[in-house]
Design a protein around this motif. Structure first.
Motif, mmCIF file in Angstrom:
data_model
loop_
_atom_site.group_PDB
_atom_site.id
_atom_site.type_symbol
_atom_site.label_atom_id
_atom_site.label_comp_id
_atom_site.label_asym_id
_atom_site.label_seq_id
_atom_site.Cartn_x
_atom_site.Cartn_y
_atom_site.Cartn_z
ATOM 1 N N GLN A 3 -49.080 12.164 16.156
ATOM 2 C CA GLN A 3 -48.533 13.406 15.603
ATOM 3 C C GLN A 3 -49.643 14.290 15.047
ATOM 4 O O GLN A 3 -49.621 15.510 15.200
ATOM 5 N N ALA A 4 -50.619 13.672 14.386
ATOM 6 C CA ALA A 4 -51.712 14.439 13.794
ATOM 7 C C ALA A 4 -52.544 15.090 14.887
ATOM 8 O O ALA A 4 -52.949 16.245 14.773
ATOM 9 N N ARG A 5 -52.770 14.332 15.982
ATOM 10 C CA ARG A 5 -53.551 14.872 17.094
ATOM 11 C C ARG A 5 -52.824 16.085 17.699
ATOM 12 O O ARG A 5 -53.428 17.111 17.975
ATOM 13 N N LYS A 6 -51.513 15.942 17.853
ATOM 14 C CA LYS A 6 -50.715 17.014 18.424
ATOM 15 C C LYS A 6 -50.787 18.273 17.534
ATOM 16 O O LYS A 6 -50.982 19.386 18.009
ATOM 17 N N ALA A 7 -50.655 18.045 16.218
ATOM 18 C CA ALA A 7 -50.675 19.172 15.277
ATOM 19 C C ALA A 7 -52.038 19.866 15.290
ATOM 20 O O ALA A 7 -52.118 21.100 15.242
ATOM 21 N N LEU A 8 -53.110 19.076 15.375
ATOM 22 C CA LEU A 8 -54.451 19.667 15.390
ATOM 23 C C LEU A 8 -54.674 20.483 16.668
ATOM 24 O O LEU A 8 -55.291 21.549 16.620
ATOM 25 N N ASP A 9 -54.167 19.969 17.783
ATOM 26 C CA ASP A 9 -54.285 20.706 19.046
ATOM 27 C C ASP A 9 -53.562 22.045 18.942
ATOM 28 O O ASP A 9 -54.052 23.069 19.422
ATOM 29 N N GLU A 10 -52.391 22.015 18.301
ATOM 30 C CA GLU A 10 -51.618 23.248 18.119
ATOM 31 C C GLU A 10 -52.378 24.243 17.259
ATOM 32 O O GLU A 10 -52.441 25.428 17.554
ATOM 33 N N VAL A 11 -52.966 23.738 16.172
ATOM 34 C CA VAL A 11 -53.726 24.606 15.269
ATOM 35 C C VAL A 11 -54.879 25.263 16.035
ATOM 36 O O VAL A 11 -55.124 26.465 15.908
ATOM 37 N N LYS A 12 -55.560 24.455 16.848
ATOM 38 C CA LYS A 12 -56.695 24.964 17.621
ATOM 39 C C LYS A 12 -56.249 26.084 18.555
ATOM 40 O O LYS A 12 -56.883 27.130 18.638
ATOM 41 N N SER A 13 -55.133 25.834 19.234
ATOM 42 C CA SER A 13 -54.656 26.818 20.199
ATOM 43 C C SER A 13 -54.170 28.086 19.493
ATOM 44 O O SER A 13 -54.417 29.204 19.947
ATOM 45 N N LEU A 14 -53.501 27.925 18.332
ATOM 46 C CA LEU A 14 -53.027 29.088 17.570
ATOM 47 C C LEU A 14 -54.207 29.907 17.048
ATOM 48 O O LEU A 14 -54.166 31.135 17.022
ATOM 49 N N ARG A 15 -55.257 29.191 16.624
ATOM 50 C CA ARG A 15 -56.442 29.878 16.100
ATOM 51 C C ARG A 15 -57.060 30.746 17.203
ATOM 52 O O ARG A 15 -57.480 31.873 16.953
ATOM 53 N N LYS A 16 -57.086 30.187 18.396
ATOM 54 C CA LYS A 16 -57.649 30.910 19.531
ATOM 55 C C LYS A 16 -56.815 32.166 19.831
ATOM 56 O O LYS A 16 -57.355 33.257 20.024
ATOM 57 N N GLN A 17 -55.483 31.969 19.825
ATOM 58 C CA GLN A 17 -54.576 33.096 20.073
ATOM 59 C C GLN A 17 -54.753 34.174 19.016
ATOM 60 O O GLN A 17 -54.734 35.371 19.308
ATOM 61 N N ARG A 18 -54.920 33.718 17.766
ATOM 62 C CA ARG A 18 -55.041 34.654 16.651
ATOM 63 C C ARG A 18 -56.313 35.486 16.807
ATOM 64 O O ARG A 18 -56.298 36.711 16.617
ATOM 65 N N GLU A 19 -57.418 34.806 17.164
ATOM 66 C CA GLU A 19 -58.678 35.526 17.352
ATOM 67 C C GLU A 19 -58.539 36.593 18.431
ATOM 68 O O GLU A 19 -59.010 37.714 18.274
ATOM 69 N N GLN A 20 -57.851 36.208 19.488
ATOM 70 C CA GLN A 20 -57.648 37.141 20.595
ATOM 71 C C GLN A 20 -56.810 38.349 20.156
ATOM 72 O O GLN A 20 -57.147 39.488 20.456
ATOM 73 N N SER A 21 -55.732 38.062 19.396
ATOM 74 C CA SER A 21 -54.861 39.139 18.912
ATOM 75 C C SER A 21 -55.621 40.080 17.979
ATOM 76 O O SER A 21 -55.465 41.301 18.047
#
Ligand SMILES: [Zn+2]
Length: 405
Positions: free
Chosen positions: A266-284
């Motif tokens: 679960q922690a790995r999944k959550a961290l992957d999500e955070v990473k992907s959201l951070r990337k999306q946020r930077e792009q936005s």
């Protein structure tokens, strides 16, 4: 030399003795003719307890071994009228002693396990208040080896083997094949014999059968100066450590609404999500800064062949301000941008297109001197932070005044 009663009986918690001398140290201290208090030595930490005279009960806070073999008992207060010959009664803190015996005996069992399974000798032993460690002389140590040693040590514990103390001469000891032979300075050696498992010389306090160790749990391993360090806990410490681990894990699992054994996944999944959201946020943010720069440049009219953009935002962070400064000064070749934000952290960014004649670093430093903040930068891009948001707009206006073409 003080007569060491614990050599003969590790379970002796009460004893009578006579004061031999009152030691002159900053802390009150006494030397007795005999003692059951164990002094810090051989990796094992000292006992605590009480010394009781006819009218006083004093706390023994530390026990150490002097070079001449006498044992010094440090007290929390001076014993009034103490003098050579005064009778006292010693009481050892039994729970603490039992804990030390469990840890120390576990160390013997564990060190022997690493030798018999993998030929990894123990070079040092350390006992702290909450965990113990041994240093193994080995170039490598893997998880399977750690688990195998833990299993073997606990088997020996479950078999409840006898732990006996005996005394031999050095010559005799040399023929017995001890796990560890101390440096040659004593004629007589005290041996700790765990039946058919471990025979070693040691002056510490031990359980009388391995079952009293009550469990051995291996914890962290790490590279140490001379090999690998293995942390472990035994007895009640093992239970309280496992209890703490379980509470932590349960709390973490509840955060994920998952079972405790699913936490890593679960922690790995959550961290992957955070990473992907951070990337999306930077792009936005990149896209937003770009769009906002275009709007600002459209709204700003050109004066003397350049555009001066002055803007104070209420809620942008410094990173966005920098991004916007860069977009503004790159989208057009003659732009100067003086930007500020009031929150979450009041900050300023000054930027100019390459080739413009001013010095943004110097201008920002001057502005910071007025506002009482810190910052700096290069000729074309500078940033700084201030403590309060008051006066930001006025400071930008003042800075703009100095940019006369
Ligand atoms: Zn020992």
């Amino acid at each position: 030399m003080t007569d060491r009663l614990y050599y003969h009986d590790s379970f002796l918690y009460n004893f009578d003795a006579e004061i031999r001398s009152v030691v002159e140290t900053p802390r009150p201290a006494l030397i007795l003719d005999r003692t059951a208090f164990y002094p810090t030595s051989g990796g094992q930490i000292h006992d605590t307890g009480w010394l009781v005279s006819t009218d006083k009960r004093l706390h023994v806070t530390e026990v150490s071994e002097a070079e001449d073999g006498r044992i010094v008992h440090y007290l929390d207060a001076p014993l009034k009228d103490a003098q050579p010959g005064t009778r006292v009664r010693g009481e050892i803190d039994a729970a603490r002693r039992r804990d030390h015996m469990q840890q120390h005996s576990a160390q013997h069992v564990l060190s022997a396990a690493f030798v018999s399974l993998f030929n990894m000798p123990t070079v040092s032993f350390h006992m702290a208040d909450d965990y113990c460690s041994i240093d193994l002389d080995t170039p490598s140590l893997n998880r399977d080896q750690v688990e195998a040693a833990e299993r073997a040590a606990n088997e020996i514990m479950i078999e409840n083997r006898s732990v006996e103390v005996r005394y031999v001469t050095r010559d005799e000891a040399e023929k017995l094949g001890l796990r560890k032979l101390p440096p040659a300075e004593r004629d007589q050696l005290r041996l700790i014999d765990i039946r058919d498992w471990d025979l070693t010389a040691c002056g510490g306090t031990h359980v009388s059968s391995t079952g009293q160790i009550g469990g051995i749990l291996l914890r962290k391993t790490e590279k140490a100066r001379q090999g690998y360090r293995v942390e472990f806990v035994a007895g009640q410490r093992a239970v309280s450590t496992a209890r703490r681990d379980f509470s932590n894990l349960t709390e973490t699992a509840a955060l994920f609404s998952a079972g405790i054994y699913d936490v890593p996944q679960q922690a790995r999944k959550a961290l992957d999500e955070v990473k992907s959201l951070r990337k999306q946020r930077e792009q936005s943010l990149e896209e937003l800064a770009s769009a906002q720069a275009t709007t600002l440049l459209t709204e700003t009219s050109e004066t003397n062949g350049r555009k001066l953009v002055i803007r104070t935002f209420s809620d942008r962070d410094l990173n966005f301000l920098k991004l916007l400064g860069q977009k503004l000064t790159r989208q057009s070749s003659a732009v100067i941008a003086l930007l500020a934000t009031e929150s979450p952290q009041p900050a300023l960014v000054f930027a100019q297109s390459a080739g413009q004649p001013h010095d943004m670093g110097a201008l920002l430093k001057e502005t910071m001197a007025r506002l009482g903040g810190r910052g700096g930068g290069s000729k074309d891009l500078a940033q700084g932070g201030v403590a309060k948001s008051e006066g930001l707009a006025a400071a930008l206006a003042a800075a703009a005044q100095t940019l006369a073409p």
